[in-house]
Design an enzyme around this catalytic site. Structure first.
Site, PDB file in Angstrom:
ATOM      1  N   GLU A 138      36.817  45.003  91.779  1.00 45.97           N
ATOM      2  CA  GLU A 138      35.813  44.116  91.607  1.00 45.97           C
ATOM      3  C   GLU A 138      34.554  44.624  91.136  1.00 45.97           C
ATOM      4  OE1 GLU A 138      35.637  41.005  94.737  1.00 45.97           O
ATOM      5  OE2 GLU A 138      37.694  41.139  94.903  1.00 45.97           O
ATOM      6  N   HIS A 155      34.158  47.104  89.210  1.00 42.91           N
ATOM      7  CA  HIS A 155      34.135  47.293  87.742  1.00 42.91           C
ATOM      8  C   HIS A 155      33.966  45.796  87.177  1.00 42.91           C
ATOM      9  CE1 HIS A 155      36.469  50.887  89.149  1.00 42.91           C
ATOM     10  NE2 HIS A 155      35.777  51.605  88.417  1.00 42.91           N
ATOM     11  N   LYS A 167      33.250  48.841  97.517  1.00 40.76           N
ATOM     12  CA  LYS A 167      34.592  48.826  96.811  1.00 40.76           C
ATOM     13  C   LYS A 167      34.450  50.446  96.134  1.00 40.76           C
ATOM     14  CE  LYS A 167      35.352  44.295  96.403  1.00 40.76           C
ATOM     15  NZ  LYS A 167      36.718  43.636  96.624  1.00 40.76           N
TER      16      LYS A 167
END
Ligand code: PAF
Length: 282
Positions: A35, A37, A184
């Site tokens: 997410e 990216h 992330k």
């Protein structure tokens, strides 16, 4: 959406887009997209007519004992995610396409590349600058989009673009976190269930530091002592570094004034994770 593997195919496509008057954005990546990216792609889509995503695990930026071979790869998943985000072109070259026979040219970032992550990963930023430079020359984007999670990488790329008079804008995008706070990262997949819990010490410590600074703490030693103590309370965590530096020069500071970057790299088991926050003094 097209998926191409050669420099020639990218150049031909971009030439066509240019003839049609389209602006072009680039999201460089090493794949295994998440997410974080996706949010870069969203931002790129909102600003550009056409968006290119490069998916290339760049061997030059990994040291001899690092995770180049085990770095997670899943092109089908990457294609699906890019498709979902409305990406126009994926560039997925082989190593030989990027670094052919007798390859011999490198881009070195001096002081900025030697601080923070550069201390424990001495060749890392030489690899990053070289591949990013090549991607910029291949895609010739008007803008390129990078995550703030790799804050030192972002500062280095901005510096490289300025120093080498490159003709594009670098856009930094916010850190995307899991619901529980963990930033992330493709490397989160290395963590066992126990390590995944322990890894929360990074974001908890970032939030602790952020609160201290918001509440008026300006002394770097006091801030770092509290942050390090917090990390050391987690038995599976081993600090690589926790530092407060000037956001542009990456040089250590003693007082929090102007724009400062508080950055950390911490091993959870064998997995090295990074996190950071930026504070802009008014
Ligand atoms: O941040 C990354 O994923 C990589 O360092 C980059 C910028 C794609 C260069 O390989």
């Amino acid at each position: 959406m097209k998926v191409v593997t050669t420099v020639k195919e990218v150049k031909e496509q971009v030439k066509l887009w240019r003839e049609q008057g389209f602006s072009v954005g680039l999201v460089p990546s090493m794949g295994y997209l998440h997410e974080g990216h996706a949010s870069l792609m969203k931002t790129a889509k909102s600003q550009m007519d056409k968006v290119v995503v490069s998916v290339f695990v760049n061997p030059l930026q990994f040291g001899p004992n690092e995770d180049y071979d085990s770095y997670p790869r899943d092109l089908d998943h990457d294609i699906a995610l890019c498709e979902e985000q409305g990406v126009d072109l994926i560039f997925h070259p082989a190593v030989e396409e990027m670094y052919g026979k007798n390859y011999n040219t490198y881009v070195v970032m001096e002081t900025l590349g030697e601080e923070l992550c550069g201390k424990s990963r001495p060749i890392h930023f030489r690899g990053v600058c070289t591949v990013v430079n090549k991607l910029f020359n291949i895609v010739t984007p008007d803008k390129a989009f990078f995550g703030q999670k790799d804050a030192q990488q972002l500062a280095i790329i901005k510096r490289m673009v300025k120093d080498l008079n490159m003709n594009l804008e670098i856009v930094g995008c916010p850190i995307i976190r899991e619901e529980d706070g963990l930033a992330k990262s493709s490397r989160n997949t290395y963590l066992s269930a126990e390590e995944r819990k322990a890894a929360l010490i990074l974001s908890k410590t970032i939030f602790l530091g952020q609160d201290m600074v918001k509440n008026g703490e300006r002394d770097v030693k006091t801030l770092l002592d509290a942050m390090k103590k917090n990390i050391e309370s987690e038995p599976l965590a081993k600090i690589d570094y926790v530092e407060v530096v000037d956001g542009e020069t990456m040089q250590k500071v003693e007082k929090i004034e102007n724009s400062v970057l508080t950055a950390m790299a911490v091993y959870i088991g064998n997995t090295r994770l990074i996190d950071n926050f930026i504070y802009e003094c008014e």
